[in-house]
Design a protein around this motif. Structure first.
Motif, PDB file in Angstrom:
ATOM      1  N   LYS A 149       0.795  -1.232   0.000  1.00 39.42           N
ATOM      2  CA  LYS A 149       0.000   0.000   0.000  1.00 39.42           C
ATOM      3  C   LYS A 149       0.828   1.282   0.000  1.00 39.42           C
ATOM      4  O   LYS A 149       0.273   2.379  -0.086  1.00 39.42           O
ATOM      5  N   GLU A 150       2.156   1.164   0.118  1.00 41.98           N
ATOM      6  CA  GLU A 150       3.035   2.344   0.138  1.00 41.98           C
ATOM      7  C   GLU A 150       4.342   1.994  -0.555  1.00 41.98           C
ATOM      8  O   GLU A 150       4.843   0.883  -0.415  1.00 41.98           O
ATOM      9  N   ARG A 207       4.403   7.804  -9.999  1.00 43.69           N
ATOM     10  CA  ARG A 207       3.126   8.458  -9.712  1.00 43.69           C
ATOM     11  C   ARG A 207       2.239   8.580 -10.950  1.00 43.69           C
ATOM     12  O   ARG A 207       1.021   8.421 -10.879  1.00 43.69           O
ATOM     13  N   PRO A 234      -1.973   2.857  -8.985  1.00 48.19           N
ATOM     14  CA  PRO A 234      -3.134   3.578  -8.450  1.00 48.19           C
ATOM     15  C   PRO A 234      -2.735   4.875  -7.754  1.00 48.19           C
ATOM     16  O   PRO A 234      -1.673   4.973  -7.145  1.00 48.19           O
ATOM     17  N   LYS A 235      -3.600   5.871  -7.862  1.00 47.68           N
ATOM     18  CA  LYS A 235      -3.318   7.182  -7.278  1.00 47.68           C
ATOM     19  C   LYS A 235      -3.395   7.172  -5.752  1.00 47.68           C
ATOM     20  O   LYS A 235      -2.920   8.104  -5.095  1.00 47.68           O
ATOM     21  N   ASP A 236      -4.017   6.121  -5.155  1.00 48.04           N
ATOM     22  CA  ASP A 236      -4.139   6.100  -3.697  1.00 48.04           C
ATOM     23  C   ASP A 236      -2.946   5.441  -3.004  1.00 48.04           C
ATOM     24  O   ASP A 236      -2.939   5.270  -1.786  1.00 48.04           O
ATOM     25  N   ARG A 244       2.357  12.175  -3.356  1.00 53.94           N
ATOM     26  CA  ARG A 244       1.231  12.075  -2.428  1.00 53.94           C
ATOM     27  C   ARG A 244       0.058  11.307  -3.034  1.00 53.94           C
ATOM     28  O   ARG A 244      -0.239  11.443  -4.202  1.00 53.94           O
ATOM     29  N   ALA A 245      -0.600  10.544  -2.174  1.00 50.77           N
ATOM     30  CA  ALA A 245      -1.791   9.817  -2.595  1.00 50.77           C
ATOM     31  C   ALA A 245      -2.960  10.770  -2.785  1.00 50.77           C
ATOM     32  O   ALA A 245      -3.033  11.809  -2.126  1.00 50.77           O
ATOM     33  N   SER A 246      -3.850  10.402  -3.676  1.00 48.05           N
ATOM     34  CA  SER A 246      -5.047  11.229  -3.875  1.00 48.05           C
ATOM     35  C   SER A 246      -6.284  10.345  -3.999  1.00 48.05           C
ATOM     36  O   SER A 246      -6.177   9.132  -4.105  1.00 48.05           O
TER      37      SER A 246
END
Length: 202
Positions: free
Chosen positions: A93-94, A166, A172-174, A200-202
């Protein structure tokens, strides 16, 4: 030829690696029960430089995280492939992009390494006059098809790679993408703020 004879003919380093593995395996314990997905659900993209130990600088144990390594820690096509598999099939997830100071990828350019390889496949050397082959025979022009992803500016290289990840249509943007470099003189991770902002996630 028997396996015993093959072992007798190996190098000192090869024997040391196998000896170390024998000791490691004897103390393996319950590590064989670790799950396939990384327990801490994150991935590090970093350089193959021997001075960097992601397990130590990021506090990792077996099973914690994915670590993708290549020359320069660059967001190459193959690194992107691994990142996609990491999140899509294994649930990370990161992402951390971690380059480092005093990187060898700043010491040459694509034209330099392509020229060296076109004349010899043996290890080259560097001195005050730059890179040169110690002998010139048996080279290949195949290097012209490889982007070596060298860079001049350390922080910009982190920014470029975070930006590529990115903006990649398969990422994915998240998923947040953090940008850092490792200081080989202090062992510290230094944030490249512009890169982290881009990631940064969005």
């Amino acid at each position: 030829m028997s396996n015993t004879l093959i072992q007798q003919e190996t190098s000192k380093v090869h024997k040391e690696v196998l000896g170390a593995n024998e000791k490691y395996a004897s103390e393996f314990g319950k590590k064989g029960e670790l799950a396939l997905p990384p327990a801490r659900s994150f991935t590090i993209l970093t350089c193959m430089d021997a001075r960097l130990d992601p397990a130590k600088y990021a506090g990792l144990a077996e099973g914690d995280a994915h670590v993708i390594r290549n020359a320069g820690g660059r967001a190459s096509d193959d690194a992107i492939r691994s990142l996609v598999i990491s999140y899509k099939l294994l649930g990370t997830k990161e992402f951390f992009v971690i380059h480092h100071s005093d990187c060898g990828m700043q010491l040459f350019t694509d034209p330099i390494i392509r020229n060296l390889l076109s004349k010899s496949l043996k290890t080259a050397t560097i001195d005050s006059n730059g890179w040169r082959n110690l002998e010139e025979s048996g080279g290949s022009d195949e290097a012209k098809f490889i982007p070596f992803l060298t860079f001049e500016n350390l922080e910009q290289s982190v920014i470029d790679d975070v930006k590529r990840i990115r903006n990649h249509p398969l990422i994915p943007k998240d998923i947040p993408v953090y940008g850092y470099y490792y200081d080989v003189k202090t062992g510290k991770l230094v944030e490249v703020k512009e890169a982290t902002k881009i990631g940064r996630a969005s």
